[in-house]
Design an enzyme around this catalytic site. Structure first.
Site, PDB file in Angstrom:
ATOM      1  N   GLY A   1       0.836  -1.324   0.108  1.00 27.72           N
ATOM      2  CA  GLY A   1      -0.199   0.111  -0.023  1.00 27.72           C
ATOM      3  C   GLY A   1       0.877   1.260   0.097  1.00 27.72           C
TER       4      GLY A   1
ATOM      5  N   ALA B   1      -6.785  -0.817   5.762  1.00 26.28           N
ATOM      6  CA  ALA B   1      -7.724   0.343   6.080  1.00 26.28           C
ATOM      7  C   ALA B   1      -8.849   0.424   4.997  1.00 26.28           C
ATOM      8  CB  ALA B   1      -7.441   1.489   6.805  1.00 26.28           C
TER       9      ALA B   1
ATOM     10  N   ASP C   1      -7.362  12.114  11.525  1.00 28.04           N
ATOM     11  CA  ASP C   1      -8.119  13.244  11.871  1.00 28.04           C
ATOM     12  C   ASP C   1      -9.413  13.126  11.913  1.00 28.04           C
ATOM     13  OD1 ASP C   1      -7.766  13.107   9.109  1.00 28.04           O
ATOM     14  OD2 ASP C   1      -8.945  14.973   9.141  1.00 28.04           O
TER      15      ASP C   1
ATOM     16  N   TYR D   1     -16.946   6.821   8.413  1.00 32.98           N
ATOM     17  CA  TYR D   1     -15.548   6.603   8.547  1.00 32.98           C
ATOM     18  C   TYR D   1     -14.893   6.802   9.618  1.00 32.98           C
ATOM     19  CZ  TYR D   1     -10.614   7.109   7.368  1.00 32.98           C
ATOM     20  OH  TYR D   1      -9.096   6.788   7.234  1.00 32.98           O
TER      21      TYR D   1
END
Length: 296
Positions: free
Chosen positions: A11, A66, A108, A131
């Protein structure tokens, strides 16, 4: 010598961790990096996770897997939770059984963005999207299952040479593609962040792991800007003049809510005597050079 399993080795972040490994403090001391791609391990399958990690027998597991597409997460919250929350749970359970340290990444979007000043590690999460909720779930599972044996790293606005497979690249490359195609480009100017180069994140991360840091840590490039300012800097550096203008978040009409202010404070990193990664403009220039878009 430690064995380190890297989940998501191909990734965006995993590629840079692998690239830097040989010359990192961990590589130099002889630690072995074992890269695991999505084909090698499926974090949503607890038996698969347990089988693979038991076979590897790592003392450290770095989990970069993820589901990052915010708007897709909003449309498919169950899938987001399966990867970003339950996937973390499955890896953490395997690490607990193996006595391994787990390094995991969040961002964040666990915050609502209303604070107006950089978020510190101890600020309470307040997600405003599916999310973000799924990311908070992953953080909670990590802390619950591995209270003493975890390193939770939050970062923001990641971009890297490999691109994010789930997004088909990264934000920066999407902007350049639209410019090449001559399409109008509209970018929000009221979301303040710190675009972070994954090569810089990986470099700092490997030093942090080598020092056996535990708990929660923010790692981002220095400075802050809006996504419009960031995109404008890209075009300026490349001497490009596309059909480009700023819009508001309300005008963008994205399905998922974004935090209006998502700058993360790197204070704990500095308190450990580790330098914060360089300013985002300097990092951006190096990225464009490495991609061959600017002469080195």
């Amino acid at each position: 010598m430690a064995r380190v399993a890297l989940i998501g080795a191909n990734g965006q972040l995993g590629t840079d961790i692998t690239r830097l490994w040989p010359d990192s403090p961990l590589g130099r001391r002889g630690d072995e990096l074992i890269g695991l791609t999505h084909a090698d391990i499926e974090v949503t399958d607890p038996n698969f996770v347990r089988s693979v990690l038991s076979g590897v027998q790592p003392s450290i597991v770095i989990n970069t897997a993820a589901y990052h597409d915010m708007d897709q997460c909003e449309a498919n919250p169950l899938e987001a939770f399966q990867v970003n929350a339950l996937g973390v749970k499955h890896v953490a359970e395997a690490c607990r059984d193996l006595g391994a340290l787990m390094v995991h990444f969040s961002n964040d979007c666990v915050f609502d963005g209303t604070k107006g000043t950089p978020y510190v590690e101890d600020d309470a999460p307040a997600p405003i999207s599916a999310y973000g909720i799924s990311e908070v779930g992953g953080e909670r599972f990590l802390r619950y299952l591995l209270p003493q044996d975890h390193l939770l790293v939050r970062s923001v606005g990641l971009y890297g040479v490999a691109g994010a497979s789930g997004k088909g690249g990264n934000f920066l490359e999407t902007m350049l593609r639209l410019a090449r195609e001559g399409r109008p480009i509209r970018v929000v100017d009221d979301q303040i962040t710190t675009p972070t180069y994954t090569l810089d994140l990986a470099d700092t991360l490997l030093e942090v792991i080598a020092r056996d840091v535990r708990g929660t840590l923010h790692i981002t490039n220095a400075g802050q800007c809006s996504w419009y300012e960031f995109t404008n800097e890209v075009f300026d550096m490349l001497g490009m003049h596309p059909d480009f203008a700023a819009i508001s978040t309300a005008e963008a009409e994205d399905p998922a809510q974004r935090p209006p202010y998502s700058v993360l404070d790197n204070g704990r990193l500095k308190s450990l005597g580790i330098e914060q990664p360089r300013h985002w403009r300097e990092a951006l220039m190096d990225y464009l050079k490495l991609k061959g878009r600017i002469a080195a």
